[in-house]
Design a protein around this motif. Structure first.
Motif: not given
Length: 224
Positions: A174-176, A188-193, A145-146
Motif C-alpha cells: 500500500f501507500g497513501h 503472518t503478513t508483511l506490510f509494505i508501505n 505504516g499509517d
C-alpha cells in the motif's frame, strides 16, 4: 512503489529489475488525462514483464462516485493504461500467485475512492478473496505504516480485521501515507508501505523489493 504523483521524471534512482512491478496508487496529482498518459509512457519504458497498477485518492478521473470535481470522471480513462494490468476490486493470478487490488480508503479530504469508515469500508474489504496471496490497497490498515505526524494513526481498522482474521495474505502492499514508508509485520503478513514520495512530494523513497516463492508446479516460463 506507490505515490509517485507524476514525479517520474524527478526520480533519481534506478528502478530495480524484477518479474512484477506493483504501483499501489496515486500515480498522478489529480488524475488529469495528460498525467495518466505520461504515467503510461513511463510504464512502457520499464522492463518488467508484468506491471500491476491500482488507483488512489488522487486519481479523480477514475472514480465515478467522486464529487470533488464535478464532471471530472472519465469513463474511458482506464483505456489509457495500456501497458499494465489495472486492478479495481479485482484480481489477477501470475506465476500461480494471486494478486488482488483495491483503491478504496477511509474518507480523506474528499478525494477519489473515499468511503466512510465502518460498514461502507468493510463492504469493500468483503470483496477480497480468501485465497489472496498479495493484497494491494491504496490505504494502510490501522497501526501499520499509517501514522501522520500531526494526526497519529489513521489506517482502516476494518481492513486490518479483514487481513488478520480472514484473508491473511503473505504480503500487503500500500501507500497513501507518505510518512509511513517502510516494512512492518504482525508475524503472518508483511506490510509494505511503498510510498515513493516523502511528505513534501519529493520522490526520494526507494522501491521495496520482495521475493515470493513460486507455488508447486509453477514456472515463469508458463507466463512468457
Amino acid at each position: 512503489m506507490s505515490d509517485t504523483h507524476s514525479e517520474n521524471n524527478n526520480i533519481k534512482f534506478e528502478i530495480p529489475k524484477g518479474d512484477i512491478l506493483i504501483v499501489a496508487g496515486d500515480f498522478t496529482r489529480t488524475g488529469a488525462p495528460s498525467e495518466v498518459n505520461r504515467f503510461n509512457e513511463w510504464m512502457k519504458s520499464l522492463p518488467h514483464q508484468h506491471k500491476i497498477v491500482i488507483c488512489g485518492n488522487h486519481e479523480l478521473s477514475f472514480d465515478q462516485t467522486c464529487q470533488y470535481i464535478k464532471g471530472y470522471y472519465r469513463s474511458d480513462i482506464k483505456n489509457v493504461l495500456c501497458d499494465c494490468i489495472y486492478l479495481e476490486d479485482s484480481a489477477v493470478t501470475i506465476y500461480g500467485i494471486k494478486f488482488y487490488g483495491s483503491p478504496w480508503q477511509p474518507e480523506f479530504g474528499g478525494w477519489a475512492f473515499n468511503v466512510p469508515r465502518g460498514e461502507k469500508c468493510l463492504s469493500k474489504w468483503n470483496l477480497i478473496p480468501d485465497d489472496t496471496d498479495v493484497l494491494i490497497t491504496h490505504g494502510p490498515p490501522l497501526g501499520y505504516g499509517d501514522k501522520i505526524t500531526s494526526k497519529g494513526n489513521i489506517g482502516c481498522v476494518e481492513l486490518l480485521s479483514t487481513i488478520q482474521k480472514r484473508v491473511k495474505p503473505k504480503y500487503h502492499v500500500f501507500g497513501h501515507i507518505h510518512e509511513g514508508y517502510g516494512l512492518y509485520t504482525d508475524g503472518t503478513t508483511l506490510f509494505i508501505n511503498a510510498s515513493t514520495c516523502n511528505r513534501f512530494f519529493v520522490p526520494e523513497n526507494l522501491p521495496i523489493v520482495f521475493d515470493y516463492s513460486l507455488p508447486s508446479g509453477q514456472t515463469k516460463e508458463n507466463y512468457m
